[in-house]
Design a protein around this motif. Sequence first.
Motif, PDB file in Angstrom:
ATOM      1  N   ALA A  38       0.813  -1.217   0.000  1.00 51.95           N
ATOM      2  CA  ALA A  38       0.000   0.000   0.000  1.00 51.95           C
ATOM      3  C   ALA A  38       0.849   1.271   0.000  1.00 51.95           C
ATOM      4  CB  ALA A  38      -0.925  -0.005   1.210  1.00 51.95           C
ATOM      5  N   GLY A  39       2.174   1.112   0.126  1.00 52.23           N
ATOM      6  CA  GLY A  39       3.053   2.275   0.129  1.00 52.23           C
ATOM      7  C   GLY A  39       3.099   2.993   1.472  1.00 52.23           C
ATOM      8  N   GLN A  40       2.643   2.350   2.519  1.00 49.54           N
ATOM      9  CA  GLN A  40       2.639   2.973   3.848  1.00 49.54           C
ATOM     10  C   GLN A  40       4.010   2.929   4.505  1.00 49.54           C
ATOM     11  OE1 GLN A  40      -0.383   0.631   5.732  1.00 49.54           O
ATOM     12  NE2 GLN A  40      -2.049   1.880   4.938  1.00 49.54           N
ATOM     13  N   ILE A  41       4.849   2.015   4.049  1.00 52.18           N
ATOM     14  CA  ILE A  41       6.199   1.885   4.578  1.00 52.18           C
ATOM     15  C   ILE A  41       7.126   1.555   3.405  1.00 52.18           C
ATOM     16  CG2 ILE A  41       5.982  -0.575   5.150  1.00 52.18           C
ATOM     17  CD1 ILE A  41       7.498   0.156   7.797  1.00 52.18           C
ATOM     18  N   LYS A  42       8.305   2.130   3.394  1.00 53.90           N
ATOM     19  CA  LYS A  42       9.241   1.919   2.282  1.00 53.90           C
ATOM     20  C   LYS A  42       9.789   0.502   2.308  1.00 53.90           C
ATOM     21  CE  LYS A  42      10.826   6.678   2.010  1.00 53.90           C
ATOM     22  NZ  LYS A  42      11.990   7.555   2.154  1.00 53.90           N
ATOM     23  N   ALA A  43       9.800  -0.122   1.148  1.00 53.08           N
ATOM     24  CA  ALA A  43      10.302  -1.490   1.022  1.00 53.08           C
ATOM     25  C   ALA A  43      10.728  -1.735  -0.418  1.00 53.08           C
ATOM     26  CB  ALA A  43       9.225  -2.484   1.426  1.00 53.08           C
ATOM     27  N   VAL A  44      11.459  -2.818  -0.601  1.00 51.33           N
ATOM     28  CA  VAL A  44      11.903  -3.244  -1.925  1.00 51.33           C
ATOM     29  C   VAL A  44      11.316  -4.623  -2.175  1.00 51.33           C
ATOM     30  CG1 VAL A  44      13.909  -3.803  -3.339  1.00 51.33           C
ATOM     31  CG2 VAL A  44      14.060  -1.971  -1.653  1.00 51.33           C
ATOM     32  N   HIS A  45      10.676  -4.779  -3.317  1.00 52.29           N
ATOM     33  CA  HIS A  45      10.113  -6.073  -3.692  1.00 52.29           C
ATOM     34  C   HIS A  45      11.133  -6.774  -4.578  1.00 52.29           C
ATOM     35  CE1 HIS A  45       6.321  -8.369  -5.119  1.00 52.29           C
ATOM     36  NE2 HIS A  45       6.728  -8.811  -3.950  1.00 52.29           N
ATOM     37  N   VAL A  46      11.695  -7.869  -4.080  1.00 53.86           N
ATOM     38  CA  VAL A  46      12.712  -8.626  -4.807  1.00 53.86           C
ATOM     39  C   VAL A  46      12.098  -9.981  -5.138  1.00 53.86           C
ATOM     40  CG1 VAL A  46      15.041  -9.567  -4.754  1.00 53.86           C
ATOM     41  CG2 VAL A  46      14.527  -7.474  -3.480  1.00 53.86           C
ATOM     42  N   GLY A  47      11.680 -10.137  -6.390  1.00 53.24           N
ATOM     43  CA  GLY A  47      10.975 -11.358  -6.762  1.00 53.24           C
ATOM     44  C   GLY A  47       9.679 -11.455  -5.987  1.00 53.24           C
ATOM     45  N   LYS A  48       9.514 -12.521  -5.216  1.00 51.15           N
ATOM     46  CA  LYS A  48       8.317 -12.692  -4.393  1.00 51.15           C
ATOM     47  C   LYS A  48       8.513 -12.189  -2.967  1.00 51.15           C
ATOM     48  CE  LYS A  48       6.621 -16.760  -6.825  1.00 51.15           C
ATOM     49  NZ  LYS A  48       6.196 -18.148  -6.676  1.00 51.15           N
ATOM     50  N   LEU A  49       9.716 -11.718  -2.653  1.00 46.66           N
ATOM     51  CA  LEU A  49      10.058 -11.352  -1.284  1.00 46.66           C
ATOM     52  C   LEU A  49      10.088  -9.845  -1.080  1.00 46.66           C
ATOM     53  CD1 LEU A  49      13.053 -13.809  -0.882  1.00 46.66           C
ATOM     54  CD2 LEU A  49      10.675 -14.197  -0.201  1.00 46.66           C
ATOM     55  N   TRP A  50       9.706  -9.415   0.105  1.00 48.23           N
ATOM     56  CA  TRP A  50       9.832  -8.023   0.505  1.00 48.23           C
ATOM     57  C   TRP A  50      11.083  -7.884   1.353  1.00 48.23           C
ATOM     58  CZ3 TRP A  50       7.203  -4.070  -1.398  1.00 48.23           C
ATOM     59  CH2 TRP A  50       5.974  -4.319  -2.016  1.00 48.23           C
ATOM     60  N   ARG A  51      11.832  -6.825   1.129  1.00 48.64           N
ATOM     61  CA  ARG A  51      13.024  -6.522   1.913  1.00 48.64           C
ATOM     62  C   ARG A  51      12.907  -5.079   2.402  1.00 48.64           C
ATOM     63  NH1 ARG A  51      14.012 -11.361   2.904  1.00 48.64           N
ATOM     64  NH2 ARG A  51      15.145 -12.586   1.398  1.00 48.64           N
ATOM     65  N   PHE A  52      13.466  -4.852   3.577  1.00 53.35           N
ATOM     66  CA  PHE A  52      13.338  -3.559   4.235  1.00 53.35           C
ATOM     67  C   PHE A  52      14.696  -3.097   4.736  1.00 53.35           C
ATOM     68  CE2 PHE A  52       9.505  -5.975   4.594  1.00 53.35           C
ATOM     69  CZ  PHE A  52       8.486  -5.067   4.382  1.00 53.35           C
ATOM     70  N   ARG A  53      14.883  -1.790   4.795  1.00 50.11           N
ATOM     71  CA  ARG A  53      16.068  -1.215   5.429  1.00 50.11           C
ATOM     72  C   ARG A  53      15.678  -0.900   6.865  1.00 50.11           C
ATOM     73  NH1 ARG A  53      17.453   2.372   0.428  1.00 50.11           N
ATOM     74  NH2 ARG A  53      19.063   1.074  -0.492  1.00 50.11           N
ATOM     75  N   ALA A  54      16.543  -1.250   7.782  1.00 49.95           N
ATOM     76  CA  ALA A  54      16.268  -0.969   9.195  1.00 49.95           C
ATOM     77  C   ALA A  54      16.064   0.534   9.406  1.00 49.95           C
ATOM     78  CB  ALA A  54      17.402  -1.488  10.069  1.00 49.95           C
ATOM     79  N   SER A  55      16.767   1.362   8.655  1.00 54.04           N
ATOM     80  CA  SER A  55      16.615   2.813   8.791  1.00 54.04           C
ATOM     81  C   SER A  55      15.215   3.261   8.374  1.00 54.04           C
ATOM     82  CB  SER A  55      17.673   3.552   7.976  1.00 54.04           C
ATOM     83  OG  SER A  55      17.559   3.245   6.598  1.00 54.04           O
ATOM     84  N   ASN A  56      14.614   2.595   7.376  1.00 56.22           N
ATOM     85  CA  ASN A  56      13.249   2.937   6.974  1.00 56.22           C
ATOM     86  C   ASN A  56      12.237   2.502   8.032  1.00 56.22           C
ATOM     87  OD1 ASN A  56      14.098   4.065   4.581  1.00 56.22           O
ATOM     88  ND2 ASN A  56      13.704   2.256   3.369  1.00 56.22           N
ATOM     89  N   ILE A  57      12.514   1.382   8.687  1.00 52.67           N
ATOM     90  CA  ILE A  57      11.643   0.928   9.773  1.00 52.67           C
ATOM     91  C   ILE A  57      11.704   1.937  10.915  1.00 52.67           C
ATOM     92  CG2 ILE A  57      11.234  -0.907  11.468  1.00 52.67           C
ATOM     93  CD1 ILE A  57      10.568  -1.695   8.542  1.00 52.67           C
ATOM     94  N   GLU A  58      12.915   2.353  11.248  1.00 49.79           N
ATOM     95  CA  GLU A  58      13.097   3.343  12.319  1.00 49.79           C
ATOM     96  C   GLU A  58      12.408   4.664  11.961  1.00 49.79           C
ATOM     97  OE1 GLU A  58      16.682   5.403  14.909  1.00 49.79           O
ATOM     98  OE2 GLU A  58      17.175   4.342  13.070  1.00 49.79           O
ATOM     99  N   GLU A  59      12.532   5.080  10.711  1.00 47.93           N
ATOM    100  CA  GLU A  59      11.892   6.302  10.226  1.00 47.93           C
ATOM    101  C   GLU A  59      10.373   6.209  10.382  1.00 47.93           C
ATOM    102  OE1 GLU A  59      11.812   7.755   5.797  1.00 47.93           O
ATOM    103  OE2 GLU A  59      13.887   7.792   6.534  1.00 47.93           O
ATOM    104  N   TRP A  60       9.804   5.060  10.035  1.00 48.05           N
ATOM    105  CA  TRP A  60       8.357   4.855  10.145  1.00 48.05           C
ATOM    106  C   TRP A  60       7.931   4.924  11.613  1.00 48.05           C
ATOM    107  CZ3 TRP A  60       5.158   1.293  12.516  1.00 48.05           C
ATOM    108  CH2 TRP A  60       3.823   1.317  12.113  1.00 48.05           C
ATOM    109  N   ILE A  61       8.697   4.286  12.493  1.00 47.08           N
ATOM    110  CA  ILE A  61       8.383   4.321  13.924  1.00 47.08           C
ATOM    111  C   ILE A  61       8.443   5.744  14.447  1.00 47.08           C
ATOM    112  CG2 ILE A  61       9.216   3.642  16.218  1.00 47.08           C
ATOM    113  CD1 ILE A  61      10.159   0.977  14.883  1.00 47.08           C
ATOM    114  N   ASN A  62       9.488   6.465  14.106  1.00 45.16           N
ATOM    115  CA  ASN A  62       9.626   7.862  14.552  1.00 45.16           C
ATOM    116  C   ASN A  62       8.491   8.728  14.047  1.00 45.16           C
ATOM    117  OD1 ASN A  62      11.951   7.302  16.006  1.00 45.16           O
ATOM    118  ND2 ASN A  62      13.315   7.847  14.332  1.00 45.16           N
ATOM    119  N   GLY A  63       8.030   8.473  12.825  1.00 45.42           N
ATOM    120  CA  GLY A  63       6.891   9.214  12.279  1.00 45.42           C
ATOM    121  C   GLY A  63       5.626   8.941  13.067  1.00 45.42           C
TER     122      GLY A  63
END
Length: 67
Positions: A38-63
């Motif tokens: 849904a685009g609510q959190i930054k992620a990269v779709h690699v094939g069938k898998l979702w991958r995330f940067r820990a910094s983006n997770i932290e950014e989402w939490i801080n927001g």
Amino acid sequence: MPKKPPSSVFVPEPLIDSEQAAAIIGIHPKTLQKMARAGQIKAVHVGKLWRFRASNIEEWINGRLAS
């Protein structure tokens, strides 16, 4: 003319999987994947898998903490 060596080397941030990222936030991995689709959190779709940067997770939490 000889090439100059780069002054700094780019080192990419490691990506974490849905389970690791969801554990940081405290939600189910499928919920996190739905949020990524849904685009609510930054992620990269690699094939069938979702991958995330820990910094983006932290950014989402801080927001969330700021609101």
